[in-house]
Scaffold this motif. Sequence first.
Motif, PDB file in Angstrom:
ATOM      1  N   ALA A  18       0.704  -1.367  -0.023  1.00  0.00           N
ATOM      2  CA  ALA A  18      -0.078  -0.005   0.118  1.00  0.00           C
ATOM      3  C   ALA A  18       0.906   1.136  -0.002  1.00  0.00           C
ATOM      4  N   LEU A  19       2.088   1.158   0.716  1.00  0.00           N
ATOM      5  CA  LEU A  19       2.916   2.269   0.796  1.00  0.00           C
ATOM      6  C   LEU A  19       3.572   2.389  -0.527  1.00  0.00           C
ATOM      7  N   LYS A  20       3.815   1.527  -1.269  1.00  0.00           N
ATOM      8  CA  LYS A  20       4.458   1.599  -2.662  1.00  0.00           C
ATOM      9  C   LYS A  20       3.578   2.303  -3.653  1.00  0.00           C
ATOM     10  N   PHE A  60       2.315   6.566   6.216  1.00  0.00           N
ATOM     11  CA  PHE A  60       1.960   7.369   5.061  1.00  0.00           C
ATOM     12  C   PHE A  60       2.322   9.189   5.080  1.00  0.00           C
ATOM     13  N   ARG A  61       2.220   9.438   6.413  1.00  0.00           N
ATOM     14  CA  ARG A  61       2.747  10.875   6.381  1.00  0.00           C
ATOM     15  C   ARG A  61       4.313  10.865   6.580  1.00  0.00           C
ATOM     16  N   LEU A 107      -5.822   8.013   3.094  1.00  0.00           N
ATOM     17  CA  LEU A 107      -6.510   7.798   4.453  1.00  0.00           C
ATOM     18  C   LEU A 107      -7.893   7.641   4.576  1.00  0.00           C
ATOM     19  N   MET A 108      -8.459   8.476   3.766  1.00  0.00           N
ATOM     20  CA  MET A 108     -10.066   8.422   3.812  1.00  0.00           C
ATOM     21  C   MET A 108     -10.335   7.001   3.272  1.00  0.00           C
ATOM     22  N   GLU A 109      -9.844   6.416   2.170  1.00  0.00           N
ATOM     23  CA  GLU A 109     -10.138   5.315   1.464  1.00  0.00           C
ATOM     24  C   GLU A 109      -9.869   4.070   2.896  1.00  0.00           C
ATOM     25  N   GLU A 110      -8.888   4.273   3.422  1.00  0.00           N
ATOM     26  CA  GLU A 110      -8.658   3.146   4.635  1.00  0.00           C
ATOM     27  C   GLU A 110      -9.930   3.263   5.710  1.00  0.00           C
ATOM     28  N   ALA A 111     -10.197   4.597   6.004  1.00  0.00           N
ATOM     29  CA  ALA A 111     -10.991   4.863   7.000  1.00  0.00           C
ATOM     30  C   ALA A 111     -12.563   4.241   6.621  1.00  0.00           C
ATOM     31  N   LEU A 162     -10.973   8.144  12.133  1.00  0.00           N
ATOM     32  CA  LEU A 162      -9.934   9.147  11.684  1.00  0.00           C
ATOM     33  C   LEU A 162      -9.336   9.394  13.016  1.00  0.00           C
ATOM     34  N   ASP A 163      -9.959   9.829  14.042  1.00  0.00           N
ATOM     35  CA  ASP A 163      -9.118  10.185  15.348  1.00  0.00           C
ATOM     36  C   ASP A 163      -8.343   9.021  15.642  1.00  0.00           C
ATOM     37  N   GLU A 164      -8.841   7.730  15.554  1.00  0.00           N
ATOM     38  CA  GLU A 164      -7.845   6.432  16.079  1.00  0.00           C
ATOM     39  C   GLU A 164      -6.723   6.539  15.131  1.00  0.00           C
ATOM     40  N   MET A 165      -6.971   6.839  13.849  1.00  0.00           N
ATOM     41  CA  MET A 165      -5.772   6.825  12.691  1.00  0.00           C
ATOM     42  C   MET A 165      -4.700   8.026  13.125  1.00  0.00           C
ATOM     43  N   GLY A 166      -5.361   8.891  13.938  1.00  0.00           N
ATOM     44  CA  GLY A 166      -4.415  10.018  14.061  1.00  0.00           C
ATOM     45  C   GLY A 166      -4.385  11.204  13.024  1.00  0.00           C
TER      46      GLY A 166
END
Length: 169
Positions: A18-20, A60-61, A107-111, A162-166
Amino acid sequence: MPLDEDVVAAIYRDHGAALKRFVLSASRDPQLADDVVQETVLRVWQQAPQITGSLRSYLFRTARNIMIDNYRKAQRRPQEAGDREVPATTDGAGAAGRIDDLLNKVLMEEALLRLSAEHRDVLVALHYRRCTVQEAAAQLKIPSGTVKSRAFYAVRALRTILDEMGVQR
């Protein structure tokens, strides 16, 4: 601190693909993407005891920051023969903005994937497909009141995720 190969291997196994994909969607250079992923995993491994929240979000960040740093370094050094030209209209803020937009999308897709299918379907219909409540109800074959209720609870759940994901709003 010695390299814990099992931890690094686990990070690559769980998040490397996913990172790549994220880095490739911003750079289109497979060699650069591999370098960014490797540097990201090593930086995150070094910071692991201090990470709070979602490891994936942190990865990701970190990759985002590395890509922006690499872009800025490339802009400071003289153009070498054989280097691809960077368009004059491309600036650091524009590149950072594009990378931020891409990061937000990932990040939104993951959430969204963490939501129940019912909640996700309603949010996708209302916010991404821009359906009215009545159109979403017809597409999903549920009453419009159910669409409204699911949308309310889906947004609440999404904020929590999203809060849990930071992810900062």
